[in-house]
Design a protein around this motif. Structure first.
Motif, PDB file in Angstrom:
ATOM      1  N   VAL A 121       0.890  -1.132   0.054  1.00  0.00           N
ATOM      2  CA  VAL A 121       0.125   0.057  -0.023  1.00  0.00           C
ATOM      3  C   VAL A 121       0.886   1.241  -0.038  1.00  0.00           C
ATOM      4  N   LYS A 122       0.384   2.272  -0.682  1.00  0.00           N
ATOM      5  CA  LYS A 122       1.195   3.528  -0.701  1.00  0.00           C
ATOM      6  C   LYS A 122       1.184   4.296   0.943  1.00  0.00           C
ATOM      7  N   ALA A 123       2.283   4.722   1.151  1.00  0.00           N
ATOM      8  CA  ALA A 123       2.651   5.239   2.658  1.00  0.00           C
ATOM      9  C   ALA A 123       2.008   6.506   2.474  1.00  0.00           C
ATOM     10  N   ALA A 124       1.660   6.897   3.942  1.00  0.00           N
ATOM     11  CA  ALA A 124       1.121   8.031   4.183  1.00  0.00           C
ATOM     12  C   ALA A 124      -0.369   8.319   3.775  1.00  0.00           C
ATOM     13  N   THR A 125      -0.961   7.607   3.411  1.00  0.00           N
ATOM     14  CA  THR A 125      -2.340   7.610   2.704  1.00  0.00           C
ATOM     15  C   THR A 125      -3.300   7.200   3.868  1.00  0.00           C
ATOM     16  N   ASP A 126      -4.622   7.372   3.438  1.00  0.00           N
ATOM     17  CA  ASP A 126      -5.675   6.689   4.161  1.00  0.00           C
ATOM     18  C   ASP A 126      -5.669   5.241   4.214  1.00  0.00           C
ATOM     19  N   HIS A 127      -5.365   5.004   2.865  1.00  0.00           N
ATOM     20  CA  HIS A 127      -5.287   3.353   2.895  1.00  0.00           C
ATOM     21  C   HIS A 127      -4.439   2.823   3.605  1.00  0.00           C
ATOM     22  N   SER A 128      -2.962   3.286   3.782  1.00  0.00           N
ATOM     23  CA  SER A 128      -2.080   2.891   4.816  1.00  0.00           C
ATOM     24  C   SER A 128      -2.409   2.673   5.987  1.00  0.00           C
ATOM     25  N   LEU A 129      -3.081   3.923   6.409  1.00  0.00           N
ATOM     26  CA  LEU A 129      -3.590   3.772   8.017  1.00  0.00           C
ATOM     27  C   LEU A 129      -4.631   2.691   8.178  1.00  0.00           C
ATOM     28  N   ARG A 130      -5.445   2.480   7.253  1.00  0.00           N
ATOM     29  CA  ARG A 130      -6.312   1.461   7.384  1.00  0.00           C
ATOM     30  C   ARG A 130      -5.609  -0.003   7.387  1.00  0.00           C
ATOM     31  N   ALA A 131      -4.838  -0.176   6.503  1.00  0.00           N
ATOM     32  CA  ALA A 131      -3.902  -1.323   6.236  1.00  0.00           C
ATOM     33  C   ALA A 131      -3.081  -1.625   7.868  1.00  0.00           C
ATOM     34  N   LEU A 132      -2.799  -0.606   8.254  1.00  0.00           N
ATOM     35  CA  LEU A 132      -1.785  -0.777   9.382  1.00  0.00           C
ATOM     36  C   LEU A 132      -2.684  -1.223  10.521  1.00  0.00           C
ATOM     37  N   LYS A 133      -4.168  -0.625  10.683  1.00  0.00           N
ATOM     38  CA  LYS A 133      -4.816  -0.836  11.467  1.00  0.00           C
ATOM     39  C   LYS A 133      -5.611  -2.143  11.648  1.00  0.00           C
ATOM     40  N   GLY A 134      -5.524  -2.905  10.379  1.00  0.00           N
ATOM     41  CA  GLY A 134      -5.791  -4.165  10.452  1.00  0.00           C
ATOM     42  C   GLY A 134      -7.369  -4.274   9.790  1.00  0.00           C
ATOM     43  N   GLU A 135      -7.884  -3.018   9.161  1.00  0.00           N
ATOM     44  CA  GLU A 135      -9.227  -3.035   8.818  1.00  0.00           C
ATOM     45  C   GLU A 135      -9.491  -3.880   7.503  1.00  0.00           C
ATOM     46  N   ILE A 136      -8.416  -4.240   6.837  1.00  0.00           N
ATOM     47  CA  ILE A 136      -8.427  -5.115   5.560  1.00  0.00           C
ATOM     48  C   ILE A 136      -8.397  -6.391   5.793  1.00  0.00           C
ATOM     49  N   LYS A 137      -8.335  -6.809   7.085  1.00  0.00           N
ATOM     50  CA  LYS A 137      -8.256  -8.082   7.501  1.00  0.00           C
ATOM     51  C   LYS A 137      -9.349  -9.188   7.203  1.00  0.00           C
ATOM     52  N   THR A 138     -10.527  -8.640   7.243  1.00  0.00           N
ATOM     53  CA  THR A 138     -11.464  -9.546   6.930  1.00  0.00           C
ATOM     54  C   THR A 138     -12.108  -9.545   5.596  1.00  0.00           C
ATOM     55  N   GLU A 139     -12.431  -8.387   5.141  1.00  0.00           N
ATOM     56  CA  GLU A 139     -12.559  -8.352   3.625  1.00  0.00           C
ATOM     57  C   GLU A 139     -12.124  -6.745   3.096  1.00  0.00           C
ATOM     58  N   ILE A 140     -11.818  -6.835   2.010  1.00  0.00           N
ATOM     59  CA  ILE A 140     -11.335  -5.662   1.276  1.00  0.00           C
ATOM     60  C   ILE A 140     -12.332  -4.585   0.896  1.00  0.00           C
ATOM     61  N   PRO A 141     -12.213  -3.577   1.515  1.00  0.00           N
ATOM     62  CA  PRO A 141     -13.304  -2.400   1.221  1.00  0.00           C
ATOM     63  C   PRO A 141     -13.223  -2.098   0.001  1.00  0.00           C
ATOM     64  N   ASP A 142     -14.364  -1.648  -0.948  1.00  0.00           N
ATOM     65  CA  ASP A 142     -14.100  -1.157  -2.419  1.00  0.00           C
ATOM     66  C   ASP A 142     -13.334   0.209  -2.234  1.00  0.00           C
ATOM     67  N   ASP A 143     -13.347   0.865  -1.253  1.00  0.00           N
ATOM     68  CA  ASP A 143     -12.808   2.248  -1.391  1.00  0.00           C
ATOM     69  C   ASP A 143     -11.289   2.307  -0.835  1.00  0.00           C
ATOM     70  N   TRP A 144     -10.877   1.184  -0.802  1.00  0.00           N
ATOM     71  CA  TRP A 144      -9.431   0.685  -0.346  1.00  0.00           C
ATOM     72  C   TRP A 144      -8.547   0.559  -1.481  1.00  0.00           C
ATOM     73  N   LEU A 145      -7.689   1.217  -1.593  1.00  0.00           N
ATOM     74  CA  LEU A 145      -6.713   1.155  -2.780  1.00  0.00           C
ATOM     75  C   LEU A 145      -5.402   0.496  -2.230  1.00  0.00           C
ATOM     76  N   GLY A 146      -5.184  -0.657  -2.942  1.00  0.00           N
ATOM     77  CA  GLY A 146      -4.024  -1.288  -2.419  1.00  0.00           C
ATOM     78  C   GLY A 146      -3.845  -2.697  -2.857  1.00  0.00           C
TER      79      GLY A 146
END
Lengths: 367, 367
Positions: free
Chosen positions: A334-359
């Motif tokens: 994922v691209k560093a220092a974006t909202d996408h990286s924050l969500r990835a770091l928090k583990g929000e992508i763990k269960t399913e990949i949200p449509d508005d998440w880029l990575g």
């Protein structure tokens, strides 16, 4: 490699995440040995939020108590710590690359010849100097087919040069993380006794890493110049370090922070480039694109060839990521220092990949 | 402590010398966290001469290839290396203190109360800030009789603060040595897995140090914040590290570089102070002054009490030096960046103490 110490390694609580800070994400591309302060600052803040659990409204006091330039005193936010209750935090490990050194790898892939016009740092930083890059990276020497005796002569020189720069970067990253309240401790693989045999990991004692985690620290490792039992020395990449740590410490997920949104099917500069959202890795290590569904779905070979990352590191990254995913550990690129990286770091992508998440998510395919 | 690895440690050729760079010798006394560049430069040059064997007329090319401030390129003296034949060099280890941190130890000895007027840095640097020094050094906490639970709470904070500053200093010292052609590699005891149990050394793997030496490097260790199996963490002093290395690696001699000429019988600011030229240590660790012959020769207790070093470290230094001398290894305590230190580093004091050499020799008394 032998892992006599594996049975001795137990963490007080599970490791949540290993984060790779890509060299491209934390250093400036257009100026050699310059840290991308802005990115590093945001990234440290995001990591702090991810590590320090839920309540991000709390102000975490900084831990970089070094003297500030131009100030004669050291200031420690003592009162802040007094008011601070012990925050619930997760176990994280940070591993970073060698920053500007990644460009040497690019040159190894041949980019240093054809890509000079595309990569200003190669031109501005290295080619304009008297340096032959070979003299910095013994690994490159080996590639160039130079004999081991030359390498042995150059070992102290190469390590002296390489190690200094990597450890400078390590110190700056540890500082940036500490500023955001992360109890970060730098741990050089070389000092920790990591070594290779013909460029494959031969020994890597992670008991000290585990002890540091159990004591509440966030270890910060890095790609390093290490001793090699056959060729004298070599470069151990941050990606290999991450795979090894992942194998032994089984994190919930691994995040690779880079300077592009994720993995594309061709160079992202190509207008037709498509971001690959999900890649599945089977038991044999073969990988296939799950999402999006491409017209020609056998893109595997093409991606391998299309080493689009300017540092030449994307192929290695995917290969290492695939090996981690094979262990059943999800990997997010994922691209560093974006909202996408924050969500990835928090583990929000763990269960399913949200449509508005880029990575790009790389996971093992269900068997 | 257990030394399971002792039998595995073999050096290709004997260790000639372990050098302690005292904090007072390499940092500025009157400005916190500021390196004494001039001293460090001279000292690095002297070390280079001592390590690189006899022919000091040869110009040794530097190994600090970091980017210089204000310069956009990296310059490597490639031609210099091409012309350079492999110099015969000796095995050395460098260990340094924590610089300004030594002053915390001073405060531990009570200096922070009575000595404020005498030690400007304590006043200017620490007391004027909001810091309680206890929050930096958990060791100090223990001394102050605070409970372990407080220490555990503070471990990450203390280590974050301490470790950052010590590793900054380490990097600068490694750089200064590399500039003089010494293939120096920083090795943090914390990262190398050194730990204590109730402040006594519990584990210290020196195999990596030995491997680095065998590969032609000069390891640069330092006093560090380490994990302690009982009290959580503590400070491991450079002097203790040196003793341990000396025990296992048996150097020809050990040099302590400091900011005074040597050990005196009373504070060197006292006009009547006498420089002790030679101290003998017997098998039981008792020591006596051999030279000069003092009127009252039972000065032992007096020296112990007269902890004259402003950092409070001289008593520890003598005690550690005595333990090293007991092993049959000569110890020279000498003022850094002087002709005397150069001669000590070169081993010229080994056979007999020249009359025009100023410093203190500590050796075992013939049994």
């Amino acid at each position: 490699m032998t892992d006599d110490n594996v049975s001795l390694i137990t963490l007080n609580k599970p490791l949540r995440c290993i984060v790779k800070l890509g060299g491209a994400a934390v250093t400036c591309k257009h100026e050699i040995e310059k840290i991308n302060e802005e990115n590093l600052g945001i990234l440290s803040m995001q990591l702090s939020q991810a590590i320090m659990a839920s309540d991000s409204s709390k102000n975490v006091p900084g831990m970089d108590w070094s003297k500030r330039p131009g100030v004669s005193e050291i200031s420690i936010p003592l009162d802040d710590f007094r008011e601070q209750s012990l925050l619930e935090s997760s176990n994280f490990i940070v591993v970073h690359g060698a920053g500007s050194f990644g460009h040497f790898q690019a040159s190894r892939s041949g980019v240093h010849k054809g890509g000079l016009q595309l990569i200003p740092i190669v031109k501005a930083g290295f080619v304009a100097t008297r340096i032959s890059i070979s003299y910095l990276l013994p690994e490159t020497l080996a590639w160039a087919g130079l004999v081991v005796s030359v390498c042995i002569y150059l070992i102290p020189l190469a390590h002296a040069g390489m190690s200094l720069m990597v450890t400078s970067l390590n110190l700056e990253i540890v500082r940036a993380l500490a500023r955001e309240g992360i109890p970060s401790v730098g741990m050089s693989p070389f000092a920790s006794g990591w070594s290779t045999c013909q460029r494959n990991l031969a020994s890597a004692d992670i008991s000290q890493v585990a002890m540091a985690i159990n004591s509440g620290f966030v270890p910060v490792l890095h790609g390093d110049a290490v001793l090699d039992t056959v060729q004298g020395c070599t470069i151990l990449s941050g990606d290999v370090i991450i795979r090894h740590l992942a194998e032994l410490l089984k994190p919930d997920y691994v995040v690779f922070l880079t300077d592009v949104l994720g993995v594309y099917d061709r160079p992202p500069t190509d207008p037709a480039a498509v971001l690959l959202r999900e890649i599945a890795v089977d038991e044999d290590g073969n990988w296939s694109i799950v999402k999006p569904v491409l017209q020609n779905n056998s893109k595997q070979v093409e991606i391998t060839v299309a080493a689009h990352d300017t540092t030449g590191g994307m192929v290695t990254k995917i290969a290492e990521a695939a090996l981690i995913a094979k262990l059943g550990i999800d990997v997010y690129i994922v691209k560093a220092a974006t909202d996408h990286s924050l969500r990835a770091l928090k583990g929000e992508i763990k269960t399913e990949i949200p449509d508005d998440w880029l990575g790009t998510v790389i996971k093992s395919s269900p068997s």
